[in-house]
Structure formats: C-alpha cells, structure tokens
Design a protein around this motif. Structure first.
Motif, short mmCIF file in Angstrom:
data_model
loop_
_atom_site.label_atom_id
_atom_site.label_comp_id
_atom_site.label_asym_id
_atom_site.label_seq_id
_atom_site.Cartn_x
_atom_site.Cartn_y
_atom_site.Cartn_z
N ARG A 67 0.83 -1.19 0.00
CA ARG A 67 0.00 0.00 0.00
C ARG A 67 0.87 1.25 0.00
N LYS A 68 0.28 2.36 -0.38
CA LYS A 68 1.04 3.60 -0.42
C LYS A 68 1.55 3.98 0.96
N ARG A 69 0.76 3.71 1.98
CA ARG A 69 1.18 4.03 3.34
C ARG A 69 2.39 3.20 3.76
N ASP A 70 2.56 2.04 3.13
CA ASP A 70 3.71 1.19 3.47
C ASP A 70 5.03 1.78 2.96
N VAL A 72 5.77 4.93 3.18
CA VAL A 72 6.14 5.82 4.29
C VAL A 72 6.58 5.00 5.49
N LYS A 73 5.87 3.93 5.76
CA LYS A 73 6.20 3.09 6.91
C LYS A 73 7.62 2.54 6.82
N TYR A 135 7.20 14.33 2.48
CA TYR A 135 6.10 13.68 1.77
C TYR A 135 5.05 14.65 1.23
N TYR A 201 4.74 9.73 10.96
CA TYR A 201 4.22 8.68 10.08
C TYR A 201 2.81 9.00 9.60
N ALA A 202 1.94 9.40 10.53
CA ALA A 202 0.56 9.71 10.16
C ALA A 202 0.48 10.88 9.18
N VAL A 205 1.90 9.81 5.72
CA VAL A 205 0.93 8.99 4.98
C VAL A 205 -0.15 9.86 4.37
N ARG A 206 -0.70 10.78 5.16
CA ARG A 206 -1.78 11.63 4.68
C ARG A 206 -1.33 12.48 3.50
N GLU A 209 -0.45 10.29 0.23
CA GLU A 209 -1.65 9.83 -0.47
C GLU A 209 -2.09 10.83 -1.55
#
Length: 213
Positions: A67-70, A72-73, A135, A201-202, A205-206, A209
């Motif tokens: 996933r896209k959030r991964d 960043v993770k 990001y 991280y939050a 991710v935001r 996206e």
C-alpha cells in the motif's frame, strides 16, 4: 513490517547511514560537544533520502505489491532503526567515558541519562518535521532537511546550554543520585520521540496519499 525494513536496509539505505550510526564513539573525545552526535544521526537519514531520490526508490517501492502508506512506513522504520541503533551503540562508549574521563565535559553535557533523553526528543522533533515536509512532494529531501534542521539545532543548543546554568547542574552529573534525578528527562524524551515519530508517520501517509507519482 520486517519485510519493509529488510528492503530498506538492503536496497535503500546509503552506506553513510551505517557510518553515522557509529558516531557514538565520539563520546570518548574529551571536551567535545556531544550534541553533534545527534546531528550526525540526522545526516545519515538525509543522505539516504537523497540516495533514494537519485535511484527512484519511492517510485520503485510504490510499484511493489504494498500500500502507499507502506512506502512511508518503510522509511519511518529505517529512521527508527538508525536512530535507536545509534543510541544503543553509543552506550558502551558512554560507560567507558565515565570510567576513563571522570572529570566531566567542559564543552557541554555529559553522556548521561539526561543526554539520552534530550537526544530522543531531538530525534522525535526531527522526524516530525522531516517526514511531514518530505512527503509533500516525496522528492524534495533537501528542503525537508533544512526545515528539520531548525528544531534539531535548537534542541542541541538548548541541551548544551542548560547544563551551564547553576540551578540545572544536576543535568550534567553522572553519580547515581544525579542519574535518578535525570530519569524524568529520559522518560520525557522517550515520550516525545514516540509521539513525534508516530505523528510523523501519520502526517507523511496523509500527504503522500495526495502525491501523484
């Protein structure tokens, strides 16, 4: 999670990241401002993001079945690994310094519990600003590093200055009594690091996206 970290360590981490993780050895240098150890820790992360920009790492990772959030993770996990790894590797040098150079550090703070508390807080603030800024575009690592440099430099300057104030001399101690008094500073630093990194991280991710690769 471990697969993401493994990918970052094998493919994305710049070699300088591992070199800067060993900068805790500078704690053995007499009369040295030890706050610079944390600055070197941020440089390793910056170099890795610059390396990733040149190699197209963000696009490559986004094309993997994640996933896209991964994306960043993975980078957050790498930063946490490098930062906590650097602090862990520096502890033997801090203990050795206390045994060999018991006269203290005239240049600034001693390598004690308060030192590590300030270091964790500095890294937490760096992560928050750096990841949030990077990001926005997922490629302007230089602008993100410059933005994160301000809280990093402020934290280092504050740490090195406070120990010279008469009422806060206990921040510079290495005795058992001084270390006990410093535990709240260490706990506060750990809380700031955890909160700042999770917030980074939050936010990353935001914002990621919304980025079109």
């Amino acid at each position: 999670m471990f697969d993401l970290l493994y990918k970052e360590l094998r493919l994305a981490a710049h070699p300088s990241l591992y070199v800067f993780m060993l900068m805790g050895a500078l704690l053995l240098v007499p009369a040295y401002p030890y706050g610079f150890v944390f600055f070197f820790g941020t440089l390793g992360i910056f170099q890795t993001f610059c390396f990733g920009r040149e190699t197209g790492d963000v696009c490559y990772t986004a094309l993997l079945p994640v996933r896209k959030r991964d994306v960043v993770k993975g980078k957050c996990l790498l930063a946490v690994f490098a930062q906590l790894g650097q602090l862990a590797l520096s502890i033997p040098f801090a203990l050795l310094r206390t045994a060999l150079l018991s006269d203290g550090n005239p240049a600034g703070i001693e390598a004690n519990a308060a030192y590590y508390g300030f270091g964790l807080a500095i890294y937490g603030l760096f992560n928050l600003v750096f990841f949030a800024q990077f990001y926005r575009t997922a490629y302007k690592s230089g602008a993100a590093f410059l933005a994160a440099l301000f809280p990093t430099a402020f934290g280092i300057a504050l740490m090195e200055t406070l120990v010279h104030l008469p009422g806060l001399a206990w921040l510079d101690g290495t005795s058992a009594e001084a270390l006990v008094r410093q535990l709240p500073v260490l706990a506060a630093g750990a809380a700031i690091y955890l909160g700042g990194t999770l917030w980074a991280y939050a936010t990353g991710v935001r914002r990621f996206e919304q980025v079109n690769l």
